[in-house]
Write a protein that holds these residues in place. Sequence first.
Motif, PDB file in Angstrom:
ATOM      1  N   LYS A  37      -2.810   9.785  52.492  1.00  0.00           N
ATOM      2  CA  LYS A  37      -3.738   8.658  52.615  1.00  0.00           C
ATOM      3  C   LYS A  37      -4.666   8.839  53.817  1.00  0.00           C
ATOM      4  O   LYS A  37      -5.877   8.579  53.722  1.00  0.00           O
ATOM      5  N   LYS A  38      -4.106   9.272  54.932  1.00  0.00           N
ATOM      6  CA  LYS A  38      -4.953   9.493  56.106  1.00  0.00           C
ATOM      7  C   LYS A  38      -5.921  10.642  55.860  1.00  0.00           C
ATOM      8  O   LYS A  38      -7.090  10.581  56.255  1.00  0.00           O
ATOM      9  N   GLY A  39      -5.444  11.693  55.194  1.00  0.00           N
ATOM     10  CA  GLY A  39      -6.323  12.804  54.852  1.00  0.00           C
ATOM     11  C   GLY A  39      -7.464  12.374  53.951  1.00  0.00           C
ATOM     12  O   GLY A  39      -8.597  12.851  54.095  1.00  0.00           O
ATOM     13  N   ALA A  40      -7.183  11.452  53.025  1.00  0.00           N
ATOM     14  CA  ALA A  40      -8.247  10.958  52.141  1.00  0.00           C
ATOM     15  C   ALA A  40      -9.331  10.248  52.932  1.00  0.00           C
ATOM     16  O   ALA A  40     -10.525  10.401  52.657  1.00  0.00           O
ATOM     17  N   ARG A  41      -8.906   9.454  53.953  1.00  0.00           N
ATOM     18  CA  ARG A  41      -9.898   8.752  54.776  1.00  0.00           C
ATOM     19  C   ARG A  41     -10.675   9.724  55.663  1.00  0.00           C
ATOM     20  O   ARG A  41     -11.891   9.619  55.800  1.00  0.00           O
ATOM     21  N   LEU A  42      -9.965  10.690  56.252  1.00  0.00           N
ATOM     22  CA  LEU A  42     -10.619  11.606  57.174  1.00  0.00           C
ATOM     23  C   LEU A  42     -11.578  12.558  56.469  1.00  0.00           C
ATOM     24  O   LEU A  42     -12.690  12.813  56.936  1.00  0.00           O
ATOM     25  N   PHE A  43     -11.154  13.089  55.324  1.00  0.00           N
ATOM     26  CA  PHE A  43     -11.911  14.141  54.669  1.00  0.00           C
ATOM     27  C   PHE A  43     -12.745  13.635  53.490  1.00  0.00           C
ATOM     28  O   PHE A  43     -13.454  14.417  52.856  1.00  0.00           O
ATOM     29  N   GLY A  44     -12.653  12.324  53.189  1.00  0.00           N
ATOM     30  CA  GLY A  44     -13.450  11.778  52.099  1.00  0.00           C
ATOM     31  C   GLY A  44     -13.079  12.348  50.745  1.00  0.00           C
ATOM     32  O   GLY A  44     -13.956  12.650  49.920  1.00  0.00           O
ATOM     33  N   CYS A  45     -11.782  12.511  50.498  1.00  0.00           N
ATOM     34  CA  CYS A  45     -11.334  13.098  49.234  1.00  0.00           C
ATOM     35  C   CYS A  45     -10.343  12.172  48.538  1.00  0.00           C
ATOM     36  O   CYS A  45      -9.969  11.123  49.064  1.00  0.00           O
ATOM     37  N   GLN A  46      -9.934  12.559  47.338  1.00  0.00           N
ATOM     38  CA  GLN A  46      -8.991  11.768  46.549  1.00  0.00           C
ATOM     39  C   GLN A  46      -7.642  12.477  46.562  1.00  0.00           C
ATOM     40  O   GLN A  46      -7.527  13.597  46.054  1.00  0.00           O
ATOM     41  N   PRO A  47      -6.599  11.861  47.135  1.00  0.00           N
ATOM     42  CA  PRO A  47      -5.331  12.573  47.313  1.00  0.00           C
ATOM     43  C   PRO A  47      -4.497  12.721  46.047  1.00  0.00           C
ATOM     44  O   PRO A  47      -3.648  13.603  45.963  1.00  0.00           O
ATOM     45  N   TYR A  48      -4.724  11.866  45.053  1.00  0.00           N
ATOM     46  CA  TYR A  48      -3.929  11.917  43.825  1.00  0.00           C
ATOM     47  C   TYR A  48      -4.856  12.010  42.615  1.00  0.00           C
ATOM     48  O   TYR A  48      -6.058  11.722  42.705  1.00  0.00           O
ATOM     49  N   LEU A  49      -4.290  12.379  41.491  1.00  0.00           N
ATOM     50  CA  LEU A  49      -5.052  12.354  40.241  1.00  0.00           C
ATOM     51  C   LEU A  49      -5.395  10.914  39.890  1.00  0.00           C
ATOM     52  O   LEU A  49      -4.694   9.974  40.289  1.00  0.00           O
ATOM     53  N   PRO A  50      -6.457  10.677  39.111  1.00  0.00           N
ATOM     54  CA  PRO A  50      -6.723   9.316  38.630  1.00  0.00           C
ATOM     55  C   PRO A  50      -5.561   8.816  37.784  1.00  0.00           C
ATOM     56  O   PRO A  50      -4.860   9.604  37.123  1.00  0.00           O
ATOM     57  N   GLU A  51      -5.358   7.509  37.794  1.00  0.00           N
ATOM     58  CA  GLU A  51      -4.232   6.927  37.062  1.00  0.00           C
ATOM     59  C   GLU A  51      -4.278   7.291  35.578  1.00  0.00           C
ATOM     60  O   GLU A  51      -3.242   7.488  34.939  1.00  0.00           O
ATOM     61  N   GLU A  52      -5.501   7.402  35.010  1.00  0.00           N
ATOM     62  CA  GLU A  52      -5.622   7.704  33.590  1.00  0.00           C
ATOM     63  C   GLU A  52      -4.957   9.034  33.240  1.00  0.00           C
ATOM     64  O   GLU A  52      -4.350   9.181  32.168  1.00  0.00           O
ATOM     65  N   GLN A  53      -5.043  10.011  34.140  1.00  0.00           N
ATOM     66  CA  GLN A  53      -4.434  11.312  33.851  1.00  0.00           C
ATOM     67  C   GLN A  53      -2.911  11.227  33.862  1.00  0.00           C
ATOM     68  O   GLN A  53      -2.242  11.876  33.055  1.00  0.00           O
ATOM     69  N   TYR A  54      -2.364  10.422  34.764  1.00  0.00           N
ATOM     70  CA  TYR A  54      -0.912  10.233  34.756  1.00  0.00           C
ATOM     71  C   TYR A  54      -0.472   9.562  33.448  1.00  0.00           C
ATOM     72  O   TYR A  54       0.576   9.895  32.886  1.00  0.00           O
ATOM     73  N   ARG A  55      -1.262   8.629  32.968  1.00  0.00           N
ATOM     74  CA  ARG A  55      -0.903   7.927  31.732  1.00  0.00           C
ATOM     75  C   ARG A  55      -1.023   8.861  30.531  1.00  0.00           C
ATOM     76  O   ARG A  55      -0.268   8.747  29.571  1.00  0.00           O
ATOM     77  N   GLN A  56      -1.981   9.785  30.577  1.00  0.00           N
ATOM     78  CA  GLN A  56      -2.058  10.790  29.520  1.00  0.00           C
ATOM     79  C   GLN A  56      -0.812  11.665  29.503  1.00  0.00           C
ATOM     80  O   GLN A  56      -0.271  11.979  28.434  1.00  0.00           O
ATOM     81  N   LYS A  57      -0.339  12.055  30.696  1.00  0.00           N
ATOM     82  CA  LYS A  57       0.886  12.854  30.781  1.00  0.00           C
ATOM     83  C   LYS A  57       2.081  12.066  30.264  1.00  0.00           C
ATOM     84  O   LYS A  57       2.987  12.626  29.642  1.00  0.00           O
ATOM     85  N   LEU A  58       2.092  10.750  30.525  1.00  0.00           N
ATOM     86  CA  LEU A  58       3.177   9.895  30.026  1.00  0.00           C
ATOM     87  C   LEU A  58       3.155   9.848  28.506  1.00  0.00           C
ATOM     88  O   LEU A  58       4.197   9.954  27.850  1.00  0.00           O
ATOM     89  N   ALA A  59       1.960   9.707  27.928  1.00  0.00           N
ATOM     90  CA  ALA A  59       1.833   9.653  26.472  1.00  0.00           C
ATOM     91  C   ALA A  59       2.195  10.996  25.832  1.00  0.00           C
ATOM     92  O   ALA A  59       2.721  11.042  24.712  1.00  0.00           O
TER      93      ALA A  59
END
Length: 341
Positions: A37-59
Motif C-alpha cells: 500500500k505504501k509502495g502504491a502511494r509512493l510510486f503511483g502504481c497499483q499493487p494488486y490485480l483489479p477485482e474483476e480479474q480475481y473474480r474471473q479466476k474464481l469463476a
Amino acid sequence: MIQQAGDLLPSQGPISSFVFLNTLQGLEDLPFDEGLKKGARLFGCQPYLPEEQYRQKLAQGRILDTDLKLVVDADLKNTGDHKIAGQTSRRDLRFAMLLYPLRMGPVAELRWFIEETDALAKVRSDAPVGARERLIEQTRHWVMRDLRRNGLSGSRSTSRLEHRVLLSMAALLDQFGANTIESWTDAKWEEFSLRALWRICRDGVHSADAPAQVVYYPVRHRDLVHCVTDVDTDAMTHPLLIRFCAAFLDQGFADWPLPEREAGFYRSFLALYRQPFGPPEAWQAGLAAELMRLTNQDISPLDSIVESLDLLGVPENEWKDYITASLLALRGWAGMIWQNE
C-alpha cells in the motif's frame, strides 16, 4: 532525509545487461500488505490485480471456495462465529460478500440502476435457488405473523430504529396493496422481499456514522499545478534532467565530457547551464542568472536545497515527504546517481 529517501530508489547503477531489481526493497521493514500500500502511494502504481480479474479466476476455478474460506477464517480469527443481528455469523456474511460482489457507484448511478433495472424485482441470477426461496418464504412468514399482528404499535421494548422499520414496512405494504396480500403471487412476494430488504439496509446506513476517510493530498507543487491547470511541469524539466543525468553517468564513451564533472552533479550543472550562450528553451530564460548567483555566493548543494524548500513554502515537518517525492519523480536516474555516489 536524503539518505532515507535513497533507500526507496532503484539500486542499480548504469549497466549493459539485465539484472533483477526489487522495486520495494526500501519497504522490507513493513508487513507485506502495508508495504504494498505504501509502495502504491509512493510510486503511483497499483499493487494488486483489479477485482474483476480475481473474480474471473474464481469463476474459472483457479481460486476455490475453500481458498476464500481459509482467508476469511485467518482474517476474522476467533470472531468468525459471532452472530450478526441473530441471523448469521460474521464468517458466513464475509464469505457471501466475497462470492457475490457489491455494486459500487455514485448516488446518481445507483438511483438510475434501481429505476431502470429489475434489481428490486428479481433476485440476482447468480444467487443460489435455495437462498431465493428462503428469502421469499421467511419474508412471507414475517409479514403475515409479526408485521400484520404488531402493525405500527410494536411493543414497549421496540427501539427507535425498529419503530422506524415498522413505519417503513407499513408504508411499503400499503404501496403493494395490503388488502390483497392473501392473493399475492410468488413474483410479487419476491419483489416485496427485495424492496423491504432495500429499505431496511438504506435506513440502517442512514442511521450509522460515516467511516473516517483517509485522504492523501499531493506532496509536490507539480501535482497541485497539474490538478488545477493540467500543465505537467515534470514534462518540462525531466527532458533537461534526463539528458544531463545521462551525460553525468557516462562511463568514458562520450567524446565531449561535461565541464567540472569531477566536482560532482551540482557543480557540473552550474558550470554547464550558467554559460552565456542562452538556455535551450524560452521558459529557462532566468536559469543562467540564477546559477551564476549560486556560484558567486558559493552556495552548497544542501544549502541550495534548503533555500529552495523555503522559497517553495515547504515547512520543515514536510521536508522528508517532499524530498522523497521529488527523488521518486525521476527515480531511475536518481537511483543510478545514488548508486554511483
